[in-house]
Design a protein around this motif. Sequence first.
Motif, mmCIF file in Angstrom:
data_model
loop_
_atom_site.group_PDB
_atom_site.id
_atom_site.type_symbol
_atom_site.label_atom_id
_atom_site.label_comp_id
_atom_site.label_asym_id
_atom_site.label_seq_id
_atom_site.Cartn_x
_atom_site.Cartn_y
_atom_site.Cartn_z
ATOM 1 N N ALA A 173 2.664 -4.598 -22.567
ATOM 2 C CA ALA A 173 3.848 -3.888 -23.063
ATOM 3 C C ALA A 173 4.519 -3.091 -21.954
ATOM 4 C CB ALA A 173 3.453 -2.971 -24.222
ATOM 5 N N LEU A 174 3.715 -2.395 -21.155
ATOM 6 C CA LEU A 174 4.270 -1.570 -20.078
ATOM 7 C C LEU A 174 4.924 -2.420 -19.001
ATOM 8 C CD1 LEU A 174 1.457 1.112 -19.664
ATOM 9 C CD2 LEU A 174 3.645 1.349 -20.834
ATOM 10 N N MET A 175 4.307 -3.556 -18.671
ATOM 11 C CA MET A 175 4.899 -4.421 -17.649
ATOM 12 C C MET A 175 6.253 -4.952 -18.120
ATOM 13 S SD MET A 175 4.512 -5.647 -14.582
ATOM 14 C CE MET A 175 6.285 -5.498 -14.357
ATOM 15 N N ALA A 176 6.335 -5.367 -19.371
ATOM 16 C CA ALA A 176 7.612 -5.853 -19.904
ATOM 17 C C ALA A 176 8.656 -4.743 -19.904
ATOM 18 C CB ALA A 176 7.408 -6.399 -21.319
ATOM 19 N N LEU A 177 8.249 -3.544 -20.272
ATOM 20 C CA LEU A 177 9.188 -2.418 -20.288
ATOM 21 C C LEU A 177 9.632 -2.028 -18.884
ATOM 22 C CD1 LEU A 177 7.575 -0.183 -23.055
ATOM 23 C CD2 LEU A 177 9.769 -1.380 -23.188
ATOM 24 N N GLU A 178 8.706 -2.066 -17.934
ATOM 25 C CA GLU A 178 9.069 -1.742 -16.555
ATOM 26 C C GLU A 178 10.089 -2.749 -16.017
ATOM 27 O OE1 GLU A 178 8.212 0.925 -14.448
ATOM 28 O OE2 GLU A 178 7.653 1.720 -16.406
ATOM 29 N N TYR A 179 9.930 -4.003 -16.412
ATOM 30 C CA TYR A 179 10.912 -5.017 -16.004
ATOM 31 C C TYR A 179 12.277 -4.687 -16.622
ATOM 32 C CZ TYR A 179 13.372 -9.359 -15.264
ATOM 33 O OH TYR A 179 14.321 -10.287 -14.890
#
Length: 435
Positions: free
Chosen positions: A270-276
Motif C-alpha cells: 500500500a505504501l509503495m503504491a501511495l509513494e508512487y
Amino acid sequence: MFHTYDEAVEWIHSLLNHGIKPGLQRMEWLLERVGNPERRLKCVHVGGTNGKGSTISLMRHILQDAGFVTGTFTSPYIKTFNERIAVDGEPIPDEDLLAIVNDIYPLVKEVEETDLGSPTEFEVITLIGLIYFGKVAYPDIVLIEVGLGGRLDSTNVIYPLVSVITNVSYDHMHILGHRIEEIAFEKSGIIKSGVPVVTTIEKEEALEIVEEAAVSKSSKMYRLGSEFNYNNVTYTDEGEHFDFSSPYKTYEQLPLKMKGPHQVKNASAALMALEYLRTFYGVHYTEENLRKGLEKASWVGRFEEISESPKIILDGAHNVDGVKSLAETISQFYPEKNVKVIFAALKDKDFDSMLQHLYPIVKSMTFTSFDFPRAAKAEELYEAAKFENKMAVENWRDAIGLELDNITENEMLIVTGSLYFISDVRKFLKNEKEF
C-alpha cells in the motif's frame, strides 16, 4: 423494473445462476452503452490471491485522512451487500443502487438476447460500481479489487494509475489453473501498457511470470525486497511497528493496527503504491496522515477480535496461504493461549493442505457447515482432517454454542474458513448480548 432496494438486490443475486464467465466482452458492451464511466476515474487496481482487501483498506484510510474522497470496490461483503461499493467507507445508498439497477436492467435484458449471453452477478455489480463512481459520487480516487484472477476479470476494463499484485498462491484452481505459473499469468493480466506494478510476490516462479508481463508492457516493477522493503518489525498487543523504505521515501517505526506478519507486507505494498502516486501524480499526504491511516485501518472478518472475554477471533482464511498467515499470527500474538478452532469451507478447497498449518498450534478442531450451495458438509471436513482432537457438528450455531459453553479463561476461539461462513457467524455473534 424494481420499486424497492430489496427487489433490486434480489435480482442481482438471481444472476448467480449464470455462474462464472471469464471475459470482458459483456462488460465492454454494457459500459459503452452507459457512456464508459470507467474512463473518468483515477484508479488503483489491486489483484493477488490474498491481502487485496487489507491493502485497499490501508490505502483508503491514509488517503481519506489526507482529505481525498476515496471510492472502494471490494468483495465479498461481510456486513451488508452495499459495502462492496463505498466512498470514504460509506456504502452506496440504497436509493442510488436502486436507481442504477433500474437504469441498467433493460441493457442487461438486451445483452442476454445477443451471442454474448447474460452477464454474471459480479459483472453487474462491477457495472453498478463503475457507474456510481463515474456518474454519481465522483470520488477523487477509486481503489478497485480484482474479483477472480485478473486477466479476464470484469474489473479489468479500467486503466489505472498503478497496479498492485499482493501475492500469488493456490486458489480457484479449477478456473485459474493448477500450476503456480498459470495462476501468475492470470494475475499479471491486470498489468497495462506503461502502468507500473507493485508486488509482494515471493514465489520465484510466479514472480518471473509477472516480470515477463511487465517487460512486455513496458511497465516498471516495484518488488518487495528489491525496489522497496520493510524491516525492524516489532510486535505488541495492539499490532506491529515497522520501518519502510522505497526509492522515494523512508519511514521509521510506522504503527499498524492490523495484526500479522502478512499485514506488514500488505502495508508495504500500500505504501509503495501511495509513494508512487505522490511522486508522479501529486497525490499529496503527510507522514502524519500516513501514521493515522495505518492506525485506523482494519478489515472486517480478517483476524477480527469480536470478544475479549472470552477471546473470539474471526478470520476468513479460505485458502492455503490464508490459513498459513492465520497460524503465524496466532503464534506471534497469542503463544500462551490454548486455541480452539471452528472451521467451515467450500467443497472445492484443498482441506488437508489448509488445515495442516493449524495442527501444530491448536488444541481442538470443530468442523461444521453453513447454508451455501457449495459448502462442504461437516463430516467431509472431519474425515479429511488428520488431527486427533476433532469433532463434526453440522449446524454451525450448535458448534459455536457448544464451544462457548465450555471455553475456559486460558482458551481462545478462532472461527475460520469461508468468508461466506464468517459473514453469517459475525452477524450472529454481533447480535448476541452475552456469550
